[in-house]
Design a protein around this motif. Structure first.
Motif, short mmCIF file in Angstrom:
data_model
loop_
_atom_site.label_atom_id
_atom_site.label_comp_id
_atom_site.label_asym_id
_atom_site.label_seq_id
_atom_site.Cartn_x
_atom_site.Cartn_y
_atom_site.Cartn_z
N GLU A 22 -36.18 -8.55 2.05
CA GLU A 22 -36.58 -7.40 1.24
C GLU A 22 -36.48 -6.09 2.04
OE1 GLU A 22 -37.20 -7.29 -1.93
OE2 GLU A 22 -37.13 -9.45 -2.27
N VAL A 23 -36.91 -6.12 3.31
CA VAL A 23 -36.84 -4.91 4.13
C VAL A 23 -35.39 -4.52 4.40
CG1 VAL A 23 -37.32 -3.99 6.42
CG2 VAL A 23 -39.10 -5.22 5.20
N LYS A 24 -34.55 -5.49 4.67
CA LYS A 24 -33.15 -5.18 4.94
C LYS A 24 -32.47 -4.62 3.70
CE LYS A 24 -32.64 -8.32 8.85
NZ LYS A 24 -32.06 -9.57 9.39
N GLU A 25 -32.88 -5.08 2.53
CA GLU A 25 -32.35 -4.50 1.29
C GLU A 25 -32.81 -3.05 1.15
OE1 GLU A 25 -30.47 -3.93 -2.41
OE2 GLU A 25 -30.12 -5.25 -0.69
N ALA A 26 -34.07 -2.79 1.51
CA ALA A 26 -34.57 -1.42 1.48
C ALA A 26 -33.78 -0.52 2.41
CB ALA A 26 -36.06 -1.40 1.85
N LEU A 27 -33.47 -1.01 3.61
CA LEU A 27 -32.71 -0.21 4.57
C LEU A 27 -31.25 -0.08 4.16
CD1 LEU A 27 -34.32 -1.49 7.86
CD2 LEU A 27 -34.41 0.84 6.96
N ARG A 28 -30.73 -1.04 3.42
CA ARG A 28 -29.37 -0.89 2.89
C ARG A 28 -29.34 0.26 1.88
NH1 ARG A 28 -26.37 -1.73 -1.35
NH2 ARG A 28 -28.11 -2.54 -2.59
N LEU A 29 -30.40 0.36 1.09
CA LEU A 29 -30.47 1.43 0.09
C LEU A 29 -30.73 2.78 0.74
CD1 LEU A 29 -32.66 -0.48 -2.52
CD2 LEU A 29 -30.29 0.23 -2.87
N ALA A 30 -31.56 2.80 1.79
CA ALA A 30 -31.93 4.06 2.45
C ALA A 30 -32.06 3.81 3.95
CB ALA A 30 -33.24 4.59 1.88
N PRO A 31 -30.96 3.89 4.69
CA PRO A 31 -30.97 3.55 6.13
C PRO A 31 -31.94 4.36 6.97
CG PRO A 31 -28.71 3.71 5.29
CD PRO A 31 -29.61 4.23 4.21
N ASP A 32 -32.28 5.58 6.53
CA ASP A 32 -33.15 6.44 7.34
C ASP A 32 -34.61 6.36 6.93
OD1 ASP A 32 -31.00 7.37 8.83
OD2 ASP A 32 -30.57 8.98 7.40
#
Length: 373
Positions: free
Chosen positions: A243-253
């Motif tokens: 879930e966190v990696k998907e969040a960072l894929r959507l918004a890397p910063d």
């Protein structure tokens, strides 16, 4: 708006209206105009591109500048002063999104010097302070914002966020509920309330609400972070990491997603991954005490107790009341054989937070060792 009333199917009017609303600080209104444009013309590239960009900006760690100033909010008599304050608020939002927190804080203070009763400026200042690790400062500013404008839904949500960070889940749930009552579409408050409900023991209700939010807002970061938080609490680390990696894929910063990633690495025993991630975060928020605590734990666990001491001491310099920093320093000092100093730090941590189990565990363990000697 007049053009749309004359010709409701005229897509360019919706696109231009969204641009004006965005520049005026009304992001929800801008988003609504773009969605209407895409209903009329699903292939409109200008509307689609603008909506995607708007969504990326909404996925910031905290909702600074994502709410518009209420039309019925009391205004000072000097129109020029109010207009100047609004310009400082917009500049602060830009700095915040770039990670320049000190500059963002300075701009919010300038806004308040022009318009001392600006609820939005106070709430935004609170967000900046909280992001820098000053949760007490954030709570004070959010409460002042709410006193001036009880209908400021974002201020209620921001106050709840700070209370949750301090472990006050009952009051956090109440503030999140007030925020959603004022604005049912405030996603930050929906996610926060679900997490608070989970923390208060209603785990199935909280998880169900978060999964629903992920399904309803697949391109939004916050539901993914929220779901990762509760999954981690249940020990479901692989799913939480996904879930966190998907969040960072959507918004890397996104800082909150990156902090969640670092804490998951700690929980999973990946000390080098945690240390690297915390260092990346500190490049953007070097004065966040909690991040220094996380890095200190990662370094201590990896065998570098001396470097851990440095990080915990830095955290205490930034926030002398940070119980976790004192507890971590006690752990690191114990690893270096400085038992008396370690007991003092563990005792200080317990004084600051009697519920902190780590501090109690350290104190009991060291006390037993001292008794044996």
């Amino acid at each position: 708006r007049r053009a749309i009333s004359l010709k409701p199917e005229y897509v360019p009017a919706y696109v231009e209206l969204s641009w004006i609303l965005d520049k005026s600080g009304d992001l929800p209104g801008a988003e609504e105009a773009l969605r209407k444009a895409l209903v009329l013309d699903p292939g409109n590239r200008a509307a689609a591109t603008s909506l995607k960009a708007l969504g990326a900006r909404k996925r910031q760690t905290v909702p600074i500048g994502s709410t518009s100033v209420r039309a019925d909010r009391p205004r000072p008599s000097g129109g020029d002063q109010a207009a100047a304050a609004e310009q400082h608020i917009k500049q602060a939002c830009a700095f915040f999104q770039e990670g320049q927190l000190d500059k963002a804080r300075d701009e919010q203070l300038k806004a308040l010097s022009k318009d001392p009763e600006n609820s939005l400026a106070l709430s935004n200042l609170g967000v900046i302070l909280g992001t820098q690790g000053d949760l007490d400062g954030q709570i004070e500013q959010e409460r002042r914002a709410i006193e001036l404008d009880p209908g400021n839904a974002a201020a209620h949500a921001n106050l709840a966020w700070a209370l949750a960070r301090k472990g006050d889940w009952s009051r956090a749930a109440g503030e999140y509920k007030r925020a959603t009552d004022l604005d049912a579409n405030l996603l930050d408050a929906q996610v926060g309330h679900a997490i608070a409900v989970f923390q208060l023991g209603r785990s199935e209700e909280g998880i169900s609400a978060l999964r629903k939010a992920v399904s309803s807002h697949p391109d939004s970061v916050l539901p993914h972070i929220g779901l990762a938080t509760v999954l981690a609490a249940l020990g479901e680390l692989d799913e939480a990491l996904a879930e966190v990696k998907e969040a960072l894929r959507l918004a890397p910063d996104n800082l909150e997603a990156r902090q969640r990633l670092a804490s998951l690495y700690l929980q999973a025993g990946d000390w080098s991954g945690a240390a690297q991630t915390y260092r990346e975060i500190l490049q953007r928020v070097p004065e966040n005490a909690d991040v220094h605590v996380g890095l200190g734990l990662a370094l201590l666990k990896s065998g570098d107790a001396a470097a851990g001491v440095d990080e915990f001491q830095r955290a205490i310099e930034l926030d002398a009341k940070n119980a976790s920093a004192h507890a971590g320093l006690g752990l690191a000092l114990s690893a270096l054989g400085k038992q008396d100093e370690a007991i003092d730090e563990a005792q200080r941590a317990m004084e600051l937070d009697p519920k902190l189990e780590l501090a109690q565990s350290i104190f009991n363990s060291l006390s037993r060792q001292m008794d044996r000697h």
